[in-house]
Design an enzyme around this catalytic site. Structure first.
Site, PDB file in Angstrom:
ATOM      1  N   ASP A 188     -14.313  -1.297   0.757  1.00 12.87           N
ATOM      2  CA  ASP A 188     -13.129  -2.002   0.275  1.00 12.87           C
ATOM      3  C   ASP A 188     -12.187  -0.968  -0.327  1.00 12.87           C
ATOM      4  O   ASP A 188     -12.617   0.113  -0.722  1.00 12.87           O
ATOM      5  CB  ASP A 188     -13.508  -2.974  -0.853  1.00 12.87           C
ATOM      6  N   ARG A 208      -9.500  -1.983   8.335  1.00 18.45           N
ATOM      7  CA  ARG A 208      -9.178  -3.383   8.025  1.00 18.45           C
ATOM      8  C   ARG A 208      -7.883  -3.375   7.215  1.00 18.45           C
ATOM      9  O   ARG A 208      -7.863  -2.914   6.075  1.00 18.45           O
ATOM     10  CB  ARG A 208     -10.302  -4.018   7.204  1.00 18.45           C
TER      11      ARG A 208
HETATM   12  P1  FDA Z   1      -0.512 -14.166   1.880  1.00 13.99           P
HETATM   13  O1  FDA Z   1      -0.757 -13.892   0.440  1.00 13.99           O
HETATM   14  O2  FDA Z   1       0.862 -14.078   2.402  1.00 13.99           O
HETATM   15  O3  FDA Z   1      -1.130 -15.588   2.214  1.00 13.99           O
HETATM   16  C1  FDA Z   1      -0.901 -16.233   3.460  1.00 13.99           C
HETATM   17  C2  FDA Z   1      -1.446 -17.657   3.333  1.00 13.99           C
HETATM   18  O4  FDA Z   1      -2.877 -17.610   3.210  1.00 13.99           O
HETATM   19  C3  FDA Z   1      -0.998 -18.390   2.067  1.00 13.99           C
HETATM   20  O5  FDA Z   1       0.225 -19.034   2.277  1.00 13.99           O
HETATM   21  C4  FDA Z   1      -2.133 -19.353   1.837  1.00 13.99           C
HETATM   22  O6  FDA Z   1      -2.027 -20.476   2.680  1.00 13.99           O
HETATM   23  C5  FDA Z   1      -3.347 -18.568   2.278  1.00 13.99           C
HETATM   24  N1  FDA Z   1      -3.949 -17.859   1.145  1.00 13.99           N
HETATM   25  C6  FDA Z   1      -3.859 -16.547   0.839  1.00 13.99           C
HETATM   26  N2  FDA Z   1      -4.586 -16.247  -0.260  1.00 13.99           N
HETATM   27  C7  FDA Z   1      -5.117 -17.415  -0.663  1.00 13.99           C
HETATM   28  C8  FDA Z   1      -5.965 -17.770  -1.761  1.00 13.99           C
HETATM   29  N3  FDA Z   1      -6.402 -16.862  -2.645  1.00 13.99           N
HETATM   30  N4  FDA Z   1      -6.316 -19.072  -1.880  1.00 13.99           N
HETATM   31  C9  FDA Z   1      -5.907 -19.998  -0.993  1.00 13.99           C
HETATM   32  N5  FDA Z   1      -5.113 -19.712   0.063  1.00 13.99           N
HETATM   33  C10 FDA Z   1      -4.723 -18.451   0.219  1.00 13.99           C
HETATM   34  N6  FDA Z   1      -7.446  -6.558  -0.918  1.00 13.99           N
HETATM   35  C11 FDA Z   1      -7.559  -5.308  -1.405  1.00 13.99           C
HETATM   36  O7  FDA Z   1      -6.712  -4.876  -2.187  1.00 13.99           O
HETATM   37  N7  FDA Z   1      -8.626  -4.530  -1.030  1.00 13.99           N
HETATM   38  C12 FDA Z   1      -9.560  -4.944  -0.130  1.00 13.99           C
HETATM   39  O8  FDA Z   1     -10.490  -4.200   0.185  1.00 13.99           O
HETATM   40  C13 FDA Z   1      -9.443  -6.252   0.409  1.00 13.99           C
HETATM   41  N8  FDA Z   1     -10.354  -6.739   1.302  1.00 13.99           N
HETATM   42  C14 FDA Z   1     -10.084  -7.933   1.938  1.00 13.99           C
HETATM   43  C15 FDA Z   1     -10.896  -8.339   3.001  1.00 13.99           C
HETATM   44  C16 FDA Z   1     -10.574  -9.481   3.715  1.00 13.99           C
HETATM   45  C17 FDA Z   1     -11.438  -9.897   4.873  1.00 13.99           C
HETATM   46  C18 FDA Z   1      -9.431 -10.255   3.350  1.00 13.99           C
HETATM   47  C19 FDA Z   1      -9.046 -11.482   4.118  1.00 13.99           C
HETATM   48  C20 FDA Z   1      -8.660  -9.877   2.277  1.00 13.99           C
HETATM   49  C21 FDA Z   1      -8.971  -8.729   1.541  1.00 13.99           C
HETATM   50  N9  FDA Z   1      -8.191  -8.321   0.482  1.00 13.99           N
HETATM   51  C22 FDA Z   1      -8.359  -7.053  -0.023  1.00 13.99           C
HETATM   52  C23 FDA Z   1      -7.204  -9.262  -0.143  1.00 13.99           C
HETATM   53  C24 FDA Z   1      -5.791  -9.063   0.433  1.00 13.99           C
HETATM   54  O9  FDA Z   1      -5.266  -7.841  -0.010  1.00 13.99           O
HETATM   55  C25 FDA Z   1      -4.848 -10.198   0.000  1.00 13.99           C
HETATM   56  O10 FDA Z   1      -4.747 -10.192  -1.397  1.00 13.99           O
HETATM   57  C26 FDA Z   1      -5.305 -11.575   0.441  1.00 13.99           C
HETATM   58  O11 FDA Z   1      -5.820 -11.556   1.729  1.00 13.99           O
HETATM   59  C27 FDA Z   1      -4.111 -12.583   0.400  1.00 13.99           C
HETATM   60  O12 FDA Z   1      -3.093 -12.156   1.267  1.00 13.99           O
HETATM   61  P2  FDA Z   1      -2.858 -12.728   2.759  1.00 13.99           P
HETATM   62  O13 FDA Z   1      -2.889 -11.584   3.691  1.00 13.99           O
HETATM   63  O14 FDA Z   1      -3.805 -13.798   3.074  1.00 13.99           O
HETATM   64  O15 FDA Z   1      -1.352 -13.192   2.790  1.00 13.99           O
END
Ligand code: FDA
Length: 287
Positions: free
Chosen positions: A111, A161
């Site tokens: 991560d 990732r």
């Molecule tokens: P965005 O925030 O734009 O969300 C898009 C949509 O997804 C939202 O409108 C909502 O519908 C849904 N959504 C997103 N987050 C949600 C929540 N918490 N609850 C409910 N719905 C939600 N970060 C990091 O700094 N280091 C890392 O190593 C990782 N590792 C990691 C692994 C994996 C498999 C994932 C999916 C995510 C991470 N992250 C991470 C977290 C990442 O940086 C980010 O904070 C979250 O994925 C939320 O951002 P989105 O890309 O989903 O987009």
């Protein structure tokens, strides 16, 4: 009482604190053609013994994954394996985990934590990649430095990732506005796909942003990059129906399942990502 509180507060994002809870949930998810990534919550440990205990936990966990024949990998935070205490010792722990992952048909992920750890995490990744090529690393689109870091990694055929980034960073280091992060994400995703087209990278899109995923998928289709050249990873409990649909549509989808008792900091990051989650929490606690 603590157990009932924890269950109600965290049930949206984790099937339970115990590894058995995570493994049982993984079995159900794997039955819907999704792969799994597991992570035991915890970060910034403060003694060398704790790092050894985390390493030993994961060594046993890889055996459990294999015994249950789950299509699962493991993702760890370097500070959970003692990066704050000793980088060489942390690297030794990570090497044992990557070796175990390889010998059990799994893979290890690093991560990416807050920006103070990026250089050290990338150095650890490069060392691991030299010996265990299936190892992957998370990179954060909100960091201004990420395009340069990616240029440095691409010649090494990395597995990346791409995530948006979850930590509270100063604006000198990370984009302040979400629209800038989303734009950077698409640009980095395009770069990763171009590298995938000539076999020099395995891109993973770690996001729940469905419009962004569809832009990335159309970009890939236009460039003639097949679905199996990239993957989509999402967190347990978020956009579950979309995860299943993407898998049915022929995408490689993996669900990251967290477990463990040290969920507080991680849980606060999940709440911060979406204010509606705070309402969900309040409702669950009152129910
Ligand atoms: P965005 O925030 O734009 O969300 C898009 C949509 O997804 C939202 O409108 C909502 O519908 C849904 N959504 C997103 N987050 C949600 C929540 N918490 N609850 C409910 N719905 C939600 N970060 C990091 O700094 N280091 C890392 O190593 C990782 N590792 C990691 C692994 C994996 C498999 C994932 C999916 C995510 C991470 N992250 C991470 C977290 C990442 O940086 C980010 O904070 C979250 O994925 C939320 O951002 P989105 O890309 O989903 O987009």
């Amino acid at each position: 009482m603590r157990s009932a509180f924890v269950k109600r507060a965290t049930r949206k994002f984790m099937p339970g604190e115990r590894p058995e809870d995570a493994l049982a949930a993984g079995k159900t998810i794997a039955a819907t053609d999704r792969g799994l990534i597991y992570t035991k919550l915890g970060e910034a440990i403060t003694s060398a013994d704790e790092a050894v205990a985390v390493r030993d936990h994961y060594l046993g966990f890889f055996d459990q994954i294999r015994a249950m024949q789950l299509p699962a990998q493991v993702s760890v935070k370097p500070t959970q394996l003692g990066l704050d205490l000793s980088q060489p010792e942390c690297e030794r722990h990570l090497m044992s985990l990557a070796a175990k992952a390889e010998s059990t048909g799994s893979a290890l992920w690093l991560d990416m934590e807050d920006s103070g750890y990026v250089d050290r995490t990338l150095d650890l990744y490069v060392a691991l990649l030299g010996k265990y090529p299936s190892t992957g690393v998370a990179m954060q689109a909100y960091l201004r430095r990420t395009p340069t870091d990616l240029e440095r990694l691409l010649p090494l055929r990395p597995t990346v990732r791409l995530v948006k980034g979850a930590y509270d960073e100063p604006k000198t280091v990370a984009f302040e506005h979400k629209s800038d992060t989303d734009r950077a994400y698409f640009e980095l995703a395009s770069k990763l796909l171009d590298a995938a087209a000539n076999g020099s990278c395995t891109p993973i899109f770690g996001t729940h942003d469905l419009p962004l995923i569809s832009r990335i998928a159309s970009h890939a289709a236009k460039a003639g990059i097949a679905n199996d050249k990239y993957q989509i990873h999402m967190l347990y409990g978020i956009r579950d129906a979309a995860q299943r649909q993407l898998a049915r549509d022929g995408h490689t989808v993996k669900t990251l399942i967290s477990y463990g008792s040290a969920w507080y900091r991680w849980y606060m990051r999940r709440l911060a990502e979406r204010p509606a989650n705070v309402l969900f929490l309040v409702r669950s606690l009152l129910a």
